[in-house]
Write an enzyme that holds these catalytic residues in place. Structure first.
Site, mmCIF file in Angstrom:
data_model
loop_
_atom_site.group_PDB
_atom_site.id
_atom_site.type_symbol
_atom_site.label_atom_id
_atom_site.label_comp_id
_atom_site.label_asym_id
_atom_site.label_seq_id
_atom_site.Cartn_x
_atom_site.Cartn_y
_atom_site.Cartn_z
ATOM 1 N N ASP A 93 47.422 67.877 68.141
ATOM 2 C CA ASP A 93 46.125 67.952 67.471
ATOM 3 C C ASP A 93 46.319 68.386 66.025
ATOM 4 O O ASP A 93 47.191 69.206 65.723
ATOM 5 C CB ASP A 93 45.202 68.961 68.179
ATOM 6 C CG ASP A 93 44.957 68.582 69.630
ATOM 7 O OD1 ASP A 93 44.460 67.466 69.865
ATOM 8 O OD2 ASP A 93 45.268 69.392 70.514
ATOM 9 N N ASP A 95 44.193 70.012 62.797
ATOM 10 C CA ASP A 95 42.980 70.658 62.313
ATOM 11 C C ASP A 95 43.041 70.751 60.798
ATOM 12 O O ASP A 95 44.125 70.888 60.209
ATOM 13 C CB ASP A 95 42.831 72.064 62.909
ATOM 14 C CG ASP A 95 42.663 72.037 64.416
ATOM 15 O OD1 ASP A 95 42.166 71.020 64.929
ATOM 16 O OD2 ASP A 95 43.022 73.021 65.076
ATOM 17 N N ASP A 172 45.365 84.523 64.084
ATOM 18 C CA ASP A 172 46.002 85.493 64.965
ATOM 19 C C ASP A 172 47.453 85.807 64.622
ATOM 20 O O ASP A 172 47.819 86.962 64.373
ATOM 21 C CB ASP A 172 45.890 85.035 66.426
ATOM 22 C CG ASP A 172 46.201 83.552 66.602
ATOM 23 O OD1 ASP A 172 46.812 82.959 65.693
ATOM 24 O OD2 ASP A 172 45.844 82.990 67.657
#
Length: 466
Positions: A93, A95, A172
């Site tokens: 994926d 982003d 994170d």
């Protein structure tokens, strides 16, 4: 010819004016300091240093960043995609992060839509590929924000826009706070993520205890990324996990379920289970993990299922979550099935009663989506039919839409020793044979293997009333 030339000249001017207007509008709709500090604290790493292979990039992701940059906005490929590119892996994926608001992104791309409630995102579609675009996120502790954080420290609402530097702080792990610009081929590294990746370390940004309290799911993510990427969890990042494990009780079940599903379908499920157990993330905290670990009868079957799932994911073959759940819960179904038969119920009705019982019990714990539970029940329901090898029944089973999944499930049962290996071998030959060979296989079956259910009695129709 002159008319076409004039059209080209004026169309270029119109486009430039639109881009400049969009740029001004973008700045006007944000706080004054949105881009003031962007990139100031980041290390800019050139392509000759980071070595990202452009052939691994998604064309859709590149077009998305180009479209936003042409409209006057900043745009970068971010997070896990950049991390995987640095590890020489093709990301699944891509982003994109930008300083444009969701509404502005939506106006730039004709095929796009705004989604999300907790934090609005934009899905930009190019053919069959979808790129998720997020606006840079800011701090959730602004002066005007109230009730953003629970007493435990968990963030409840964080729909706050910010600048790129703030966005990097909100991520994170250092390995995920990376921004790649396809136009310049530079990587912006705000928290020494590139050196950490090169050293094989997974490190939390900021104080780990505070970050885990903000979002307890980060503990699961640390385990998953460590197992998937082969990165060693940094000592300060790892040590608080067992002490804070109970914070997972406050996480919504649906979100916990989605994260656990990612973990088990990562291609490293077995290693993830070992690590979850090592860090004390079990014993009632994760119902899905409890199902995996508490299988005294079907431990071998579940381990084979996890191994099979990992192999398929790593071979880039499709994996059905419905099939995965069918394997995890099968031995609960078996126990209930045997109980209902002892109560005097016929095998097939008893199986359906057992399927319903187990599904209802687990629905409360696991929040399994209906589309998965339907597949799961179909796979279970077909298992008795593999033992009915007479007449036209085997031919009919081959035509069933769920035959392949049910057949793979049967092979797992054979390998675990639940049913004879001969049964799986026979079905393999039967499926691969021609019509005449299939008839021969049916004729040569030993008498005891030709299981046939008793025919149903036909009900007499009542004569129509006069």
């Amino acid at each position: 010819m002159i008319k076409k030339l004039l059209q080209r000249v004026f169309s270029k001017k119109d486009k430039s004016a639109k881009h400049e207007t969009a740029k001004q509008n973008g700045r006007a709709n944000k706080p004054a300091d949105t881009n003031k500090n962007a990139g100031h604290s980041a290390k800019r790493i050139a392509s000759k240093t980071h070595g990202i292979d452009r052939r691994l990039l998604s064309n859709a992701a590149v077009k998305t960043t180009e479209g936003l940059q042409k409209a006057g906005f900043e745009a970068y490929i971010v997070g896990g995609a950049v991390r995987d590119l640095l590890l020489k892996k093709r990301p699944k994926d891509f982003d994109v992060a930008t300083d444009a608001t969701p509404e502005q992104v939506n106006r730039v791309f004709r095929r796009s839509r705004i989604i999300g409630r907790r934090f609005r995102l934009v899905h930009v579609m190019f053919g069959d590929e979808t790129i998720e675009v997020s606006t840079f996120r800011g701090s959730h502790l602004g002066e005007s924000d109230e009730n953003q954080v629970a007493d435990s420290g968990r963030i409840l609402r964080d729909n706050v826009f910010g600048n790129q530097e703030e966005d990097a702080v909100r991520r994170d792990f250092t390995a995920n706070a990376l921004y790649y610009d396809p136009a310049t081929e530079d990587v912006l590294d705000f928290h020494n993520g590139v050196p950490d990746i090169q050293a094989g370390i997974l490190k939390m940004i900021g104080d780990p205890v505070t970050r885990y309290r903000e979002d307890p799911v980060r503990m699961l993510r640390a385990i998953r990324l460590s197992a998937k990427l082969g990165l060693k969890i940094d000592g300060a990042t790892e040590s608080p996990i067992p002490k804070l494990a109970t914070l997972l009780n406050d996480v919504p079940p649906s979100r916990l379920f989605d994260e656990m599903l990612k973990l088990f379908l990562s291609g490293h499920a077995i290693e993830s289970v070992i690590q979850l157990r090592k860090h004390g993330l079990h014993h009632g905290l994760l119902p899905l993990l409890d199902v995996v670990l508490e299988q005294p009868i079907g431990a071998k079957f579940v381990n084979l299922a996890l191994k099979n799932t990992d192999a398929r994911v790593l071979a880039e073959k499709p994996v059905s979550p419905g099939f995965f759940f069918a394997t995890l819960l099968w031995h609960e179904v078996l126990v209930a099935w045997q109980r209902y038969q002892k109560q005097g119920n016929r095998p097939i009705p008893a199986l359906h009663m057992a399927m319903t019982e187990v599904s209802d019990i687990q629905a409360e714990k696991l929040a399994i989506h209906k589309r998965y539970s339907t597949t799961m029940k179909e796979i279970w329901g077909l298992q008795p039919r593999f033992e009915m090898r007479v007449g036209k029944r085997p031919f009919g089973l081959l035509e069933h839409p769920r035959y392949r999944a049910a057949y793979d499930f049967l092979l797992l049962r054979c390998e675990s020793g639940e049913v004879p290996m001969e049964l799986g071998e026979w079905w393999t030959k039967f499926a691969e044979s021609h019509a005449d060979e299939r008839l021969t296989l049916l004729k040569n079956l030993p008498a005891g293997n030709q299981t046939e259910s008793k025919p149903r009695r036909r009900r007499r129709r009542k004569p129509p009333s006069q």
